[in-house]
Design a protein around this motif. Sequence first.
Motif, PDB file in Angstrom:
ATOM      1  N   HIS A   1       0.855  -1.003   0.244  1.00 57.89           N
ATOM      2  CA  HIS A   1      -0.343  -0.114  -0.034  1.00 57.89           C
ATOM      3  C   HIS A   1       0.723   1.472   0.033  1.00 57.89           C
ATOM      4  O   HIS A   1       0.930   1.792   1.563  1.00 57.89           O
ATOM      5  CB  HIS A   1      -0.784  -0.004   1.189  1.00 57.89           C
TER       6      HIS A   1
ATOM      7  N   ASP B   1      -9.030   3.767  -3.416  1.00 51.96           N
ATOM      8  CA  ASP B   1      -7.864   3.512  -2.491  1.00 51.96           C
ATOM      9  C   ASP B   1      -8.246   5.261  -2.471  1.00 51.96           C
ATOM     10  O   ASP B   1      -7.528   5.979  -3.564  1.00 51.96           O
ATOM     11  CB  ASP B   1      -6.213   3.399  -2.198  1.00 51.96           C
ATOM     12  N   GLY B   2      -8.372   5.889  -1.199  1.00 47.75           N
ATOM     13  CA  GLY B   2      -8.792   7.003  -1.334  1.00 47.75           C
ATOM     14  C   GLY B   2      -9.495   7.620  -1.307  1.00 47.75           C
ATOM     15  O   GLY B   2     -11.085   8.552  -0.138  1.00 47.75           O
TER      16      GLY B   2
ATOM     17  N   HIS C   1     -10.758   1.064   0.963  1.00 49.20           N
ATOM     18  CA  HIS C   1     -10.956   2.195   2.177  1.00 49.20           C
ATOM     19  C   HIS C   1     -12.042   2.168   2.783  1.00 49.20           C
ATOM     20  O   HIS C   1     -12.977   2.857   2.017  1.00 49.20           O
ATOM     21  CB  HIS C   1      -9.980   3.040   1.062  1.00 49.20           C
TER      22      HIS C   1
ATOM     23  N   GLN D   1      -8.324  -1.426   4.251  1.00 44.84           N
ATOM     24  CA  GLN D   1      -6.509  -1.234   3.881  1.00 44.84           C
ATOM     25  C   GLN D   1      -6.633  -0.411   5.858  1.00 44.84           C
ATOM     26  O   GLN D   1      -7.822  -0.029   5.961  1.00 44.84           O
ATOM     27  CB  GLN D   1      -6.759  -0.639   3.154  1.00 44.84           C
ATOM     28  N   HIS D   2      -5.732  -0.393   6.036  1.00 50.20           N
ATOM     29  CA  HIS D   2      -5.443   1.379   6.732  1.00 50.20           C
ATOM     30  C   HIS D   2      -6.473   1.161   8.094  1.00 50.20           C
ATOM     31  O   HIS D   2      -7.373   1.298   8.295  1.00 50.20           O
ATOM     32  CB  HIS D   2      -4.759   1.863   6.873  1.00 50.20           C
TER      33      HIS D   2
END
Length: 441
Positions: free
Chosen positions: A62, A153-154, A180, A232-233
């Motif tokens: 990532h 993503d974003g 995301h 993610q994250h």
Amino acid sequence: MTDWFIQGGRVIDPASGVDAVAHVLVQGASITAIGLDLECPADAAVIDAEGCLISPGLIDTHVHLRDPDTSGHHEETIATGTRAAAAGGFTTVCCMPNTTPALDSTEVVNHVLQAPASARVFPVACGTKGRAGLEPTDIHELVAAGAVGISDDGDGIADDSVMARVLQDVQKAGTVFMQHCQDPAMTQGAAMNAGAIAQSLGVGPWPREAEVAMLQRDIDLNRDIGARYHAQHMSVAESMDVIAAARAQGQQVTGEAAPHHLLLTEEACLGGNTMAKVNPPLRTQADVQALRQAVADGVITVLATDHAPHPASSKAREFQQASFGMSAIEICLPLYREALIDSGAIDWPRLIAMMTIEGARLAGLEAKGLGQLSPGGPADLTIIDPDAQWTVDTPTFTSMGRNTPFSGRALRGRALATMRGGQLTHATLGDRLDSGIEPAA
Ligand SMILES: [Zn+2]
């Protein structure tokens, strides 16, 4: 090409279970032997790895390389971002699709695959055209062109029917969706974790539910579709319960954590410190503890930086207006050490697994021999001094982005050398190297 004899390091290869002091022989672009009874060929360059770890080349699934970028912001390029990756010990990165134009066509996939780079670069392509969340991309075609995962993503994909269709296409294409998790309806104008500090700074609150709601929605949608799904994250404790429950029910769900969410809390934003502004936001100490526990329990299996370089000007603003994100790839190894090894959550072999073979499995790179050390396989490896002491000094960053809240932090552990395909892409070996050979890229 130089042949290499890497002498007497602790070889840690989680994929095969090897954890032993040994020599590694590299000939051409391949590892040809690993063992203690190897003879050093007369023409090989010798690296003394005593006291060091020899890991498979690190993989970051990532990163934001900001390339292509027709907007002229010049935040990073594939060349600078991968040089920074090599400096951090990485031989492989997966780059996210929020580029300009977005990574939603085979043309942009090809651009990424063909750009000169100091690491292997694999693109993650958009799930919807222009990342607008409305119209699914041709996922089959993007994967055939070389995309190793699908993500907007974003942004998360908010619309239920679009998301269901994307998951179906991801399942059919045999790839993975990387979400995301951010419900846009709950985060309009949001700038940091909802709570007293956001209130005192007068900035937009970002509720924890914005992450959990999208994650849970996806798990529910995917129950009958059965796509591989990666969160993610992750930033909040409740998400760990959602992932653990889905895995217990047999869903192919994995979770990812970034260094900042394993070390920092919303208090880093005090005084309006924009370096601590990140998406998703820093949360509370209880969340940090929950994420570390999830790493220890195997709920989070992939460590990835979410490396997000920005120019100084986009951080030199009021908190509400500043850009989200941190430049992280050069300093993450010691940050993970601090968060996960020094805290007792995991040991070095598990940390290396989470930075190598787990990411390779996620992105389907295992079949290329990445994320592992094996005779006959690619000579991608990282030589790590686990106890090297240094300090985050942003002016020396290789990345174009110097935006990090860790500036000045004392670190322990560092990649002394990074080798990709038998070539050194980064080396600060000093007397450990017996020849005057310089890094190739
Ligand atoms: Zn993201």
